[in-house]
Write a protein that holds these residues in place. Structure first.
Motif, mmCIF file in Angstrom:
data_model
loop_
_atom_site.group_PDB
_atom_site.id
_atom_site.type_symbol
_atom_site.label_atom_id
_atom_site.label_comp_id
_atom_site.label_asym_id
_atom_site.label_seq_id
_atom_site.Cartn_x
_atom_site.Cartn_y
_atom_site.Cartn_z
ATOM 1 N N THR A 135 37.200 90.743 -48.254
ATOM 2 C CA THR A 135 36.078 91.093 -47.387
ATOM 3 C C THR A 135 35.681 89.825 -46.647
ATOM 4 O OG1 THR A 135 35.318 92.736 -48.980
ATOM 5 C CG2 THR A 135 33.722 91.983 -47.330
ATOM 6 N N THR A 136 35.724 89.867 -45.325
ATOM 7 C CA THR A 136 35.378 88.680 -44.550
ATOM 8 C C THR A 136 33.888 88.394 -44.643
ATOM 9 O OG1 THR A 136 35.147 89.985 -42.548
ATOM 10 C CG2 THR A 136 37.285 88.957 -42.915
ATOM 11 N N VAL A 137 33.552 87.141 -44.467
ATOM 12 C CA VAL A 137 32.159 86.699 -44.512
ATOM 13 C C VAL A 137 31.797 86.180 -43.122
ATOM 14 C CG1 VAL A 137 30.503 85.144 -45.595
ATOM 15 C CG2 VAL A 137 32.418 86.055 -46.946
ATOM 16 N N LEU A 169 30.317 84.275 -40.082
ATOM 17 C CA LEU A 169 29.770 82.929 -39.886
ATOM 18 C C LEU A 169 30.114 81.941 -41.006
ATOM 19 C CD1 LEU A 169 26.240 83.921 -38.525
ATOM 20 C CD2 LEU A 169 28.321 83.461 -37.207
ATOM 21 N N ALA A 170 31.047 82.301 -41.872
ATOM 22 C CA ALA A 170 31.467 81.383 -42.948
ATOM 23 C C ALA A 170 32.364 80.307 -42.360
ATOM 24 C CB ALA A 170 32.216 82.152 -44.027
ATOM 25 N N PRO A 171 32.420 79.142 -43.006
ATOM 26 C CA PRO A 171 33.351 78.095 -42.557
ATOM 27 C C PRO A 171 34.790 78.625 -42.569
ATOM 28 C CG PRO A 171 31.894 77.277 -44.295
ATOM 29 C CD PRO A 171 31.661 78.749 -44.188
ATOM 30 N N THR A 172 35.656 78.028 -41.761
ATOM 31 C CA THR A 172 37.042 78.493 -41.667
ATOM 32 C C THR A 172 37.774 78.401 -43.005
ATOM 33 O OG1 THR A 172 37.774 76.310 -40.948
ATOM 34 C CG2 THR A 172 37.282 77.924 -39.225
ATOM 35 N N GLU A 173 37.315 77.551 -43.901
ATOM 36 C CA GLU A 173 37.944 77.412 -45.212
ATOM 37 C C GLU A 173 37.737 78.649 -46.085
ATOM 38 O OE1 GLU A 173 35.883 75.108 -43.932
ATOM 39 O OE2 GLU A 173 36.861 73.142 -44.036
ATOM 40 N N ILE A 174 36.716 79.435 -45.792
ATOM 41 C CA ILE A 174 36.423 80.621 -46.596
ATOM 42 C C ILE A 174 37.228 81.798 -46.031
ATOM 43 C CG2 ILE A 174 34.650 82.225 -47.418
ATOM 44 C CD1 ILE A 174 34.358 79.368 -48.516
ATOM 45 N N ALA A 175 38.226 82.242 -46.801
ATOM 46 C CA ALA A 175 39.069 83.366 -46.374
ATOM 47 C C ALA A 175 38.318 84.684 -46.522
ATOM 48 C CB ALA A 175 40.360 83.389 -47.183
#
Length: 143
Positions: free
Chosen positions: A31-33, A35-41
């Motif tokens: 599940t995408t998050v 506005l999360a940083p690009t490191e967070i898949a």
């Protein structure tokens, strides 16, 4: 002697202590998050436990994976008793190199990787980079 779970990323071989690995999962729906940083898949549901999935290529400054390429999730335990999934290219073997086989990372290890690698171990035809999983999962937050 300690055992290390190995995996590959962009042609590099990495290892983490087996004692820090909770489990290894083949491709998972994330599940995408927003506005999360690009490191967070994204986030994955691991039998009711919500686990943050970290794109290790982005964290290490490596080029992105081909969107059609398979990925593997190495779920590592965190210091606070939780878990984080490291998205890697391919899982390897469990190795048990001798303690004296390790040395400091050489200058040939890219700078973006060297900050998260504690030691290296020469293998037949490869160099295993021992990843500091605790530091790797500390994603900097933009201010």
């Amino acid at each position: 002697m300690s055992q290390y779970c190995t995996f590959s990323l962009d042609g590099h071989v990495f290892g983490v202590p087996v004692s820090s690995v909770q489990e290894v999962l083949r491709s998972q729906d994330l599940t995408t998050v927003p506005l999360a940083p690009t490191e967070i898949a994204g986030l994955l549901n691991l039998r009711g436990q919500i686990v943050t999935s970290l794109e290790l290529r982005a964290r290490l400054g490596l080029p992105p994976r081909d969107p059609d390429a398979p990925a593997v999730n190495v779920v590592v335990k965190t210091a606070d008793g939780g878990a984080v999934s490291l998205v890697v290219d391919e899982i390897g073997d469990v190795l048990e190199p001798s303690r004296d086989a390790f040395e400091a990372p050489p200058d040939t290890v890219p700078v973006s990787i060297r900050g998260l690698v504690t030691r290296v171990c020469k293998l037949d035809g490869a160099l295993m980079l021992l990843l500091d999983a605790a530091r790797a999962v500390e994603v900097p937050v933009a201010s």
